[in-house]
Scaffold this motif. Structure first.
Motif, PDB file in Angstrom:
ATOM      1  N   GLY A 177      17.756  62.807  86.664  1.00  0.00           N
ATOM      2  CA  GLY A 177      16.613  62.299  86.354  1.00  0.00           C
ATOM      3  C   GLY A 177      16.247  62.135  84.935  1.00  0.00           C
ATOM      4  N   PHE A 178      15.326  61.114  84.801  1.00  0.00           N
ATOM      5  CA  PHE A 178      14.989  60.983  83.256  1.00  0.00           C
ATOM      6  C   PHE A 178      13.360  60.357  83.452  1.00  0.00           C
ATOM      7  N   GLU A 179      12.710  60.907  82.594  1.00  0.00           N
ATOM      8  CA  GLU A 179      11.206  60.444  82.504  1.00  0.00           C
ATOM      9  C   GLU A 179      10.653  60.296  81.523  1.00  0.00           C
TER      10      GLU A 179
ATOM     11  N   PHE B 206      15.442  58.312  89.044  1.00  0.00           N
ATOM     12  CA  PHE B 206      16.137  59.471  89.642  1.00  0.00           C
ATOM     13  C   PHE B 206      17.264  58.665  90.541  1.00  0.00           C
TER      14      PHE B 206
ATOM     15  N   LYS C 123      11.222  68.844  93.725  1.00  0.00           N
ATOM     16  CA  LYS C 123      10.871  67.499  94.217  1.00  0.00           C
ATOM     17  C   LYS C 123      11.135  67.175  95.758  1.00  0.00           C
TER      18      LYS C 123
ATOM     19  N   GLU D  77       6.637  60.264  79.985  1.00  0.00           N
ATOM     20  CA  GLU D  77       4.995  60.222  80.588  1.00  0.00           C
ATOM     21  C   GLU D  77       4.185  60.484  79.202  1.00  0.00           C
TER      22      GLU D  77
ATOM     23  N   GLU E  74       9.875  57.208  86.113  1.00  0.00           N
ATOM     24  CA  GLU E  74      10.875  58.130  86.091  1.00  0.00           C
ATOM     25  C   GLU E  74      12.183  57.244  86.712  1.00  0.00           C
TER      26      GLU E  74
ATOM     27  N   ASN F  97       4.690  58.006  88.048  1.00  0.00           N
ATOM     28  CA  ASN F  97       4.156  59.362  88.693  1.00  0.00           C
ATOM     29  C   ASN F  97       2.863  59.580  87.959  1.00  0.00           C
TER      30      ASN F  97
ATOM     31  N   SER G  96      12.021  69.023  77.926  1.00  0.00           N
ATOM     32  CA  SER G  96      11.162  67.879  77.686  1.00  0.00           C
ATOM     33  C   SER G  96      11.100  67.827  76.275  1.00  0.00           C
TER      34      SER G  96
END
Length: 353
Positions: free
Chosen positions: A223-225, A241, A325, A227, A239, A266, A350
């Protein structure tokens, strides 16, 4: 005569040294009196003390109503006498924390300040505490100043600019959360990359009208987010996923594979357990798309939503990230839907910008 002049010079030097010592450090009786002080008749007494869980060297100024009453280091305290009515505290220089309450006559109030991050621009938290906690803290702290400062009540029509913030109207027992982030800005941007394990919730389903069995252990899970984080703990972002699963052939669908790509929006909230440890919870909503290859080809999409919980170990600016998750997602047409959701544990890093 020369001896007399010399004696006078020595005596003057000793007197000057004594006076400097008197005014540079509060006398012991003044400090003890400040710890046990009671408000003058018709006034209120505010004691502000600073205790850091992880002591920081920088000092923070303390403004009561519109008057600067001093600066606090770790383990020190200040007292101020105020008139009954609205009382406003501003702690810090450019990274501010504020607190407001209505002071009553003949009452004592105790305010704790905690520096939690920063060297030059110090971020603080400030809140009212009980008299028992306050007296205990003052007994272990050093008094700053020679005498309590007398501060006039805040003008009702000319409140400081920070009084316009929503938190400034909170009741006396409310805790003010500073809005500055770790960098001192209103918002920070964090990029999060993670990978781990994921398992489908349902291993036996009907795909393309044919009964099928999944290998529920997903492969290529990542996954990549991105924020945006606010200092109070609120975060919002997007995100991507992805995960893959093989379909165990029933004779009609040989070597089929399913790949799911979920695009989510999110919202999260980070709780500060320590300066380096931030548990969080969150939720998201978005779109899931399932693509099939191998024995047959096709794709389908549908609504997805998820719940999140985890820990971030902040090492500044790179942090370690662990989360659980739970994803609910169905793809395809009504009555022919395929449940592509499941749950898993992801770990990664992060980076804060």
């Amino acid at each position: 005569m020369n001896q007399l002049c010399a004696c006078r010079s020595v005596g003057g030097a000793l007197l000057l040294s004594a006076l400097c010592g008197l005014f540079s450090t509060p006398p012991a009786h003044a400090e003890d009196g400040a710890r046990h002080a009671t408000p003058p008749s018709g006034k209120a007494l505010v004691s502000v003390f600073r205790i850091d869980r992880e002591p920081l060297a920088a000092q923070v100024p303390v403004i009561v109503n519109t008057a600067l009453v001093g600066e606090l280091a770790h383990g020190t305290f200040i007292t101020a006498t105020v008139s009954p009515g609205n009382t406003y505290l501003r702690i810090g220089d450019r990274v501010l924390s504020t607190l407001s309450f209505v002071a009553a006559a003949d009452q004592s109030y105790f305010v704790r300040v905690e520096a939690i991050y920063g060297q030059t621009l110090v971020r603080t938290e400030v809140y009212l505490v009980s008299e028992i906690e306050g007296r205990r803290a003052l007994a272990q702290s050093r008094f700053v100043g020679v005498a309590p400062a007398v501060v006039a009540p805040a003008p009702p029509t000319e409140q400081p600019s920070y009084a316009a913030e929503p938190a400034a109207t909170q009741p006396a027992a409310a805790r003010e959360i500073p809005v500055a982030t770790e960098s001192g800005r209103d918002w920070d941007i964090a990029l999060i990359a993670n990978a781990g394990t994921f398992k489908l919730a349902n291993g036996n389903q009907v795909v393309a009208g044919l009964p099928s069995t999944y290998d529920t252990a997903s492969k290529s899970v990542f996954g990549f987010e991105a924020e945006w984080r606010r200092g109070a703990g609120v975060a919002a972002g997007g995100e991507v996923f992805s995960y893959k699963n093989a379909l165990v052939s029933t004779g009609a669908i040989p070597n089929a594979r399913q790949e799911v790509l979920a695009i989510m929006v999110n919202g999260k909230y980070y709780f500060r357990a320590a300066s380096w440890l931030y548990p969080f919870v969150g939720a998201g909503i978005g779109l899931a798309r399932a693509t099939y290859s191998g024995g047959f080809k096709g794709n389908a999409k549908g609504l997805a939503y998820q719940g999140l919980a985890g820990l971030e170990f902040r090492l500044k600016p790179v942090s370690l990230y662990v989360q659980y998750k739970y994803l609910t997602a169905t793809t395809g047409r009504t009555s022919n839907e395929v449940n592509v959701g499941g749950s898993g544990i992801l770990a990664g890093v992060s980076i804060l910008f």
